[in-house]
Design an enzyme around this catalytic site. Structure first.
Site, PDB file in Angstrom:
ATOM      1  CB  ILE A 187      31.155 -48.784  17.398  1.00 42.96           C
ATOM      2  CG1 ILE A 187      31.491 -48.692  15.901  1.00 42.96           C
ATOM      3  CG2 ILE A 187      32.426 -48.848  18.243  1.00 42.96           C
ATOM      4  CD1 ILE A 187      32.339 -49.815  15.380  1.00 42.96           C
ATOM      5  CG  ASP A 188      29.979 -54.068  20.910  1.00 48.21           C
ATOM      6  OD1 ASP A 188      31.198 -53.928  20.644  1.00 48.21           O
ATOM      7  OD2 ASP A 188      29.403 -55.173  20.890  1.00 48.21           O
ATOM      8  CB  SER A 189      31.812 -52.211  25.528  1.00 46.21           C
ATOM      9  OG  SER A 189      31.371 -53.561  25.528  1.00 46.21           O
ATOM     10  CG  LEU A 192      34.023 -47.972  21.956  1.00 49.02           C
ATOM     11  CD1 LEU A 192      33.243 -47.285  23.065  1.00 49.02           C
ATOM     12  CD2 LEU A 192      34.669 -46.916  21.052  1.00 49.02           C
ATOM     13  NE  ARG A 212      32.777 -57.854  18.652  1.00 46.42           N
ATOM     14  CZ  ARG A 212      31.837 -57.062  19.132  1.00 46.42           C
ATOM     15  NH1 ARG A 212      30.665 -57.530  19.411  1.00 46.42           N
ATOM     16  NH2 ARG A 212      32.111 -55.796  19.337  1.00 46.42           N
TER      17      ARG A 212
END
Lengths: 82, 400
Positions: free
Chosen positions: A39-41, A44, B57
């Protein structure tokens, strides 16, 4: 009206939110680090949006940088609401 | 002395299915990917190819790019954990006409319905037009120059052209290039329709007298370009050479091509000069052939003007007759199909062509594929892409 902020409620919200970021449900506990969960920025910022919607508090900027584990995030949200 | 550039891998997602061979073979055999007036990539399911994280993403246009990229790198024989060249000498140049307009539209809906707090934080990184270039570079660990090209329906051919130059001049040893588009969204469909650019009948029939506009399509393609010498040293099997390209601007009208096709003709001449070939060596033209009244007339004039007598001797067909207009992805998707066609010495058909228009008298390969008349010589083709804004790009390829 924001939901009542208890540690259990916040934990439930976060645990339910994380799988949509691609995290295996079985890997999630209070002790797991966001790094281990990949889980990256950017994740978040999305998690923060979910929490803000539910509880009216944000985890942004310095706050977001400080939290390392799922438990850190839960505690932060509960303390900010208090 | 310019270095020689070869294509060692190709991949595509298109309305005809997933895979470059699927695209080419189905087009060659006369299948159409157009249904209900649009060319949707209905066989593409992102979850078949991408993880949950990769899929969320990325806008749909970037998903096309990643899936086509994996196919292209696999064909080129690249080990993604151990790239064949120093990663700083591998670039990525990738085009799109519009970028993540689906992401933009969803974000706007949430803004209007629920206010700014509901706008997804990933809106910008998903919608930006360079997202595919950045994501491909990240996916494969490429540390050379990477950027997006934006020239409407010429974008991905511009990408291939610039990738070629980077290798020719030694700025890169390899470049991942191509383009993708996913603009079958309510706003963009309505906007193109209001502009009267799309066919009210929903029929893509390039060069036919009855044509009345293009059919929108979606998809993407990736080509792996390498310095020919280095590719040979590593034992790669090249599919084609990129001999050169030509590019011009109409400087005439924001959406209409110059009626005499002068800009397009200039791009063809430049491409021939850059490639060091004569019109007589061209065996096939993969036309831009959008099915709009203006483009197809002007492009026909341009081909006749630039190729002279040769124009009447060679097949000229439009991939858009089978998949619709993939906008910024068109040039790259059509180039992958052209490479496979050239390798088989086949001119695939212009579907739905039946009625000749006065003055439009090229061999458009109506309905059915035909063999290229090459007689053992090199199989050389031109592929055209022209964009709103008056951008004209022509790439010259030779099959290997």
């Amino acid at each position: 009206m924001p939901a009542t902020i208890t540690s259990d409620a916040v934990e439930k919200t976060i645990l339910e939110a994380l799988p949509q970021f691609g995290v295996e449900e079985s890997e999630i506990s209070r002790d797991s680090t966001f790094e281990d969960l990949d889980i990256d920025s950017l994740d978040l910022t999305e998690l923060s949006q979910i929490i803000e919607e539910e509880y009216g508090v944000t985890i942004k900027g310095d706050d977001a940088r400080k939290i390392k584990t799922v438990g850190d995030a839960i505690d932060l949200v509960v303390s900010k609401a208090g | 002395m310019k270095r020689e550039v070869v294509v060692t891998g190709i991949g595509a997602v298109s309305p005809l299915g997933v895979g470059a061979n699927t695209l080419y073979e189905r087009w060659r055999d006369g299948s159409s990917g157009i249904e209900n007036g649009e060319g949707a990539a209905t066989e593409f399911d992102p979850t078949d190819h991408l993880s949950v994280k990769e899929a969320r993403r990325s806008d749909r246009f970037v998903q096309f790019a990643m899936v086509a990229g994996d196919e292209a790198l696999a064909q080129a024989g690249w080990d993604r954990d151990e790239l064949p060249y120093d990663s700083t000498s591998i670039g990525c140049v990738y085009g799109t006409g519009i970028g993540g307009i689906g992401t933009l539209e969803r974000g706007k809906e949430l803004l209007i319905e629920h206010g700014e707090k509901k706008v997804p934080p990933l809106s910008v990184p998903l919608m930006m037009s360079n997202a595919a270039a950045g994501m491909l570079a990240m996916r494969y660990g490429l540390h050379g120059d990477s950027f997006g090209t934006v020239s409407a329906c010429a974008a991905s051919l511009h990408a291939i052209a610039q990738a070629t130059r980077m290798i020719q001049y030694g700025d890169a040893d390899a470049v991942i290039t191509g383009g993708a588009e996913a603009a079958l969204t309510p706003l963009s469909k309505a906007a193109f329709a209001r502009l009267e650019a799309v066919s009210p009948r929903g029929i893509s029939q390039p060069f036919d007298a009855r044509r009345d506009g293009f059919v929108m399509g979606e998809g993407g393609a990736v080509l792996v370009l390498e310095d020919a010498e280095k590719a040979a040293e590593r034992g790669a099997t090249p599919l084609a050479k990129i001999l050169g390209f030509g590019a011009t601007s109409d400087a005439h009208h924001l959406t209409a091509p110059h009626p005499e096709g002068t800009g397009a003709a200039g791009a063809i001449r430049k491409a021939l000069r850059d490639s060091g070939i004569e019109p007589g060596q061209v065996a096939y033209v993969n036309a831009h052939g959008t099915s709009t009244p203006l483009n197809d007339r002007a492009e026909t004039k341009a081909i006749k003007d630039a190729l002279g007598d040769r124009a009447m001797q060679i097949p000229v067909s439009s991939t858009k007759s089978a998949i619709g207009h993939l906008l910024g992805a068109a040039g790259a998707v059509e180039t992958t199909a052209t490479i496979l066609a050239l390798r088989e010495r086949i001119a695939p058909p212009t579907l739905n062509w039946e009625e000749r228009e006065e003055g439009m008298d090229l061999d458009y390969v109506p309905g059915k594929s035909k063999p290229l008349e090459i007689n053992g010589g090199p199989a050389i083709a031109l592929t055209n892409a022209f964009g709103f804004g008056g951008h004209n790009v022509v790439v010259c390829l030779e099959a290997l």
